[in-house]
Design an enzyme around this catalytic site. Structure first.
Site, PDB file in Angstrom:
ATOM      1  N   TRP A 101       0.833  -1.208   0.000  1.00  0.00           N
ATOM      2  CA  TRP A 101       0.000   0.000   0.000  1.00  0.00           C
ATOM      3  C   TRP A 101       0.860   1.248   0.000  1.00  0.00           C
ATOM      4  O   TRP A 101       0.555   2.224  -0.682  1.00  0.00           O
ATOM      5  CB  TRP A 101      -0.976  -0.011   1.178  1.00  0.00           C
ATOM      6  CG  TRP A 101      -1.903  -1.187   1.124  1.00  0.00           C
ATOM      7  CD1 TRP A 101      -2.033  -2.179   2.053  1.00  0.00           C
ATOM      8  CD2 TRP A 101      -2.823  -1.533   0.071  1.00  0.00           C
ATOM      9  NE1 TRP A 101      -2.973  -3.095   1.647  1.00  0.00           N
ATOM     10  CE2 TRP A 101      -3.477  -2.730   0.442  1.00  0.00           C
ATOM     11  CE3 TRP A 101      -3.163  -0.939  -1.149  1.00  0.00           C
ATOM     12  CZ2 TRP A 101      -4.441  -3.347  -0.354  1.00  0.00           C
ATOM     13  CZ3 TRP A 101      -4.124  -1.554  -1.947  1.00  0.00           C
ATOM     14  CH2 TRP A 101      -4.750  -2.742  -1.548  1.00  0.00           C
ATOM     15  N   ASP A 168      -2.025   6.506   6.407  1.00  0.00           N
ATOM     16  CA  ASP A 168      -3.005   5.542   5.916  1.00  0.00           C
ATOM     17  C   ASP A 168      -3.277   4.584   7.077  1.00  0.00           C
ATOM     18  O   ASP A 168      -2.446   3.769   7.423  1.00  0.00           O
ATOM     19  CB  ASP A 168      -2.438   4.791   4.703  1.00  0.00           C
ATOM     20  CG  ASP A 168      -3.379   3.692   4.197  1.00  0.00           C
ATOM     21  OD1 ASP A 168      -4.432   3.462   4.824  1.00  0.00           O
ATOM     22  OD2 ASP A 168      -3.037   3.067   3.165  1.00  0.00           O
ATOM     23  N   LYS A 192     -12.197  -2.360   6.658  1.00  0.00           N
ATOM     24  CA  LYS A 192     -11.338  -3.186   7.520  1.00  0.00           C
ATOM     25  C   LYS A 192     -11.839  -3.147   8.959  1.00  0.00           C
ATOM     26  O   LYS A 192     -12.090  -4.158   9.571  1.00  0.00           O
ATOM     27  CB  LYS A 192      -9.878  -2.707   7.470  1.00  0.00           C
ATOM     28  CG  LYS A 192      -9.334  -2.423   6.071  1.00  0.00           C
ATOM     29  CD  LYS A 192      -9.048  -3.686   5.279  1.00  0.00           C
ATOM     30  CE  LYS A 192      -8.858  -3.460   3.789  1.00  0.00           C
ATOM     31  NZ  LYS A 192      -7.705  -2.737   3.360  1.00  0.00           N
TER      32      LYS A 192
HETATM   33  C1  LIG Z   1      -7.086  -2.232   2.054  1.00  0.00           C
HETATM   34  C2  LIG Z   1      -6.078  -1.169   2.148  1.00  0.00           C
HETATM   35  C3  LIG Z   1      -5.951  -0.182   1.175  1.00  0.00           C
HETATM   36  C4  LIG Z   1      -6.770  -0.163  -0.101  1.00  0.00           C
HETATM   37  O1  LIG Z   1      -8.078   0.139   0.159  1.00  0.00           O
HETATM   38  P1  LIG Z   1      -9.154   0.312  -1.017  1.00  0.00           P
HETATM   39  O2  LIG Z   1     -10.336   0.799  -0.274  1.00  0.00           O
HETATM   40  O3  LIG Z   1      -9.339  -1.042  -1.630  1.00  0.00           O
HETATM   41  O4  LIG Z   1      -8.647   1.278  -1.989  1.00  0.00           O
HETATM   42  C5  LIG Z   1      -5.010   0.813   1.367  1.00  0.00           C
HETATM   43  N1  LIG Z   1      -4.232   0.833   2.461  1.00  0.00           N
HETATM   44  C6  LIG Z   1      -4.322  -0.110   3.418  1.00  0.00           C
HETATM   45  C7  LIG Z   1      -3.426  -0.042   4.623  1.00  0.00           C
HETATM   46  C8  LIG Z   1      -5.252  -1.137   3.301  1.00  0.00           C
HETATM   47  O5  LIG Z   1      -5.341  -2.080   4.258  1.00  0.00           O
END
Ligand SMILES: *Cc1c(COP(=O)(O)O)cnc(C)c1O
Length: 355
Positions: A101, A168, A192
């Site tokens: 990511w 993030d 998540k």
């Molecule tokens: C799942 C995830 C993403 C991507 O998320 P999307 O909603 O599919 O774009 C980005 N960063 C982290 C840390 C993630 O766990």
């Protein structure tokens, strides 16, 4: 029977959320309307959105400078939206490279300006969080991924920086007490630890915006979304409603209590990974994620047998991401401790049968 879903996302959610959301789909609070058909301009939805925002502010103790937005495009949209809004044409975006990511965020930022990667753990399959790097005092922001969902590492000590930190937090927001006010911007895809896929929570300091001089398309401009209170276009009404339910559940449990249980769950699974003669943790012990426990088998040929045993015990979606292989147990807020205990028993039974 409800299964224990160890998926990394969309992930398991609290049972009361599933039940309330199901009711709302049929008839939202005896209004004679489904939540799926109400107007995003209706008082009903404005109340939901405002309720969700104020719970975020309350749970995280956010300072006034922060705006809370529910946007679309996933966390992946933030990979470009962040530099679009914060990276000036002669400035620099600083990044810590801790996994897939982070790498995607870095690639997007390079479309907008200078990017400097301060440290990376790529050469060791991202099995640890780099440390001991210096953070320059010049730079528009420093971007980190607090929890690396795929590799199973987590930043347990947020670095100190004199420039705004962008985080993030898709896979660990609301999982433990953390001072959100130390950041300039935080984003998290809902699927998540918060709600279903379809919306992304963004916390942004107003004082950071409007400084790049760049023309920004409306849908990507945080200032537009702030002015229109997350409803510049039709927002994802149902996912936001589910997030509101998720936030109410988090408030009811209390973040301190969730953190306590999350620590217990993580300890249970890692203890077994370390004890079991057939399993091996992917990451260094000190950087282990409390949310995603990754491990491989000493004999990869037994993977299918392990999956079968797990499924017999109602444990599903434990296969690891293709870039690591092996297994990954995602044990977010909504995974009950009983689920982790069941998976640990599966690992023990696996050792009895195949060890
Ligand atoms: C799942 C995830 C993403 C991507 O998320 P999307 O909603 O599919 O774009 C980005 N960063 C982290 C840390 C993630 O766990």
């Amino acid at each position: 029977m409800k299964k224990y879903n160890f998926s990394s996302g969309p992930a398991t959610l609290p049972q009361p959320l599933f039940e309330e959301a199901a009711k709302a789909v049929l008839d939202y609070q005896d209004s004679g309307l489904s939540i799926l058909e109400i107007s995003h301009r209706s008082d009903t939805f404005v109340e939901i959105l405002e309720g969700a925002k104020s719970l975020v502010v309350e749970l995280l103790g956010l300072e006034d400078d922060f705006e809370v937005l529910f946007l679309t495009g996933g966390a992946s949209m933030q990979f470009c939206q962040v530099p679009f809004n914060l990276l000036s044409s002669n400035g620099t975006g600083l990044y810590l490279d801790t996994g897939t990511w982070s790498e995607k965020a870095i690639a997007e930022a390079k479309l907008f300006g200078n990017v400097q990667v301060l440290a990376s753990s790529k050469s060791s399959t991202f099995n640890h969080i780099p440390k001991g790097y210096a953070i320059p005092q010049q730079g528009d922001y420093f971007h980190i991924t607090t929890n690396n969902t795929i590799y199973g590492t987590q930043i347990h000590d947020i670095p100190q920086a004199s420039i705004p930190i962008v985080a993030d937090m898709s896979s660990d927001i609301f999982s433990k007490k953390i001072d959100t006010n130390q950041f300039g911007l935080v984003y998290a895809g809902a699927q998540k630890n918060l709600g279903p896929a379809g919306t992304t929570l963004v916390l942004v300091r107003k004082s950071l915006l409007g400084k790049t001089g760049r023309a920004i398309p409306s849908m990507l401009d945080y200032q537009v979304h702030i002015a229109k209170q997350s409803a510049f276009n039709t927002p994802p009404v149902f996912p936001i409603y589910c997030c509101y339910l998720g936030l109410q559940w988090i408030k009811k449990q209390g973040i301190a209590q969730l953190e306590k249980i999350n620590r217990q769950k993580a300890q249970l699974i890692y203890q077994e990974i370390d004890r079991n003669s057939l399993t091996k943790g992917h990451t260094t012990v000190e950087d282990r994620s409390m949310m995603n426990a990754t491990f491989t088998l000493t004999n990869p040929e037994l993977e299918e047998s392990f999956v079968d045993l797990a499924e017999q015990a109602n444990c599903v979606a434990i296969q690891g991401h293709r870039s690591v292989g092996g297994f990954r147990a995602s044990i977010y807020n909504a995974m009950p401790i009983e689920g982790v205990q069941t998976l640990v028993e599966v690992m023990q039974e696996f050792e009895r049968q195949f060890g």
